[in-house]
Scaffold this motif. Structure first.
Motif, mmCIF file in Angstrom:
data_model
loop_
_atom_site.group_PDB
_atom_site.id
_atom_site.type_symbol
_atom_site.label_atom_id
_atom_site.label_comp_id
_atom_site.label_asym_id
_atom_site.label_seq_id
_atom_site.Cartn_x
_atom_site.Cartn_y
_atom_site.Cartn_z
ATOM 1 N N ASP A 30 -1.610 6.960 -1.187
ATOM 2 C CA ASP A 30 -2.894 6.437 -1.645
ATOM 3 C C ASP A 30 -3.919 6.316 -0.517
ATOM 4 N N ARG A 84 -4.859 10.549 5.734
ATOM 5 C CA ARG A 84 -3.885 9.458 5.644
ATOM 6 C C ARG A 84 -3.586 8.897 7.034
ATOM 7 N N ILE A 86 0.856 -1.182 0.000
ATOM 8 C CA ILE A 86 0.000 0.000 0.000
ATOM 9 C C ILE A 86 0.894 1.235 0.000
ATOM 10 N N ASN A 87 0.690 2.117 -0.948
ATOM 11 C CA ASN A 87 1.430 3.377 -0.991
ATOM 12 C C ASN A 87 0.848 4.344 0.034
#
Length: 88
Positions: free
Chosen positions: A6, A14, A2-3
């Motif tokens: 993103d 985030r 997972i970035n």
């Protein structure tokens, strides 16, 4: 994998998404995309990297499959094993 970027459009979104993934156990390791190194979430080196370079993994096997190596600072035993198998 997972970035980090993103996970949301803002730093706060985030952060909240990351908290949820940690609490539910969906991620356990953090990696540096450019250096191809992964380590534990609390590792000082991982906390200092730029969010654009940060990726998260569910487990060690996922990180190894993606071509990352263990961090020598927070995972010295795993790093020694990796170096014996793949290192110079």
């Amino acid at each position: 994998m997972i970035n980090h970027l993103d996970l949301g459009l803002t730093t706060f979104s985030r952060f909240r998404a990351l908290q949820l993934l940690l609490v539910t156990g969906q991620i356990t390791l953090v990696g540096n995309r450019k250096l191809k190194i992964y380590g534990k979430i609390y590792c000082g080196a991982g906390k200092r990297m730029k969010p654009a370079n940060r990726v998260f993994f569910t487990d060690e096997q996922e990180a190894l499959t993606a071509g990352y190596r263990p961090c020598g600072h927070c995972m010295p035993h795993e790093y020694k094993l990796w170096k014996q198998q793949y290192g110079n």
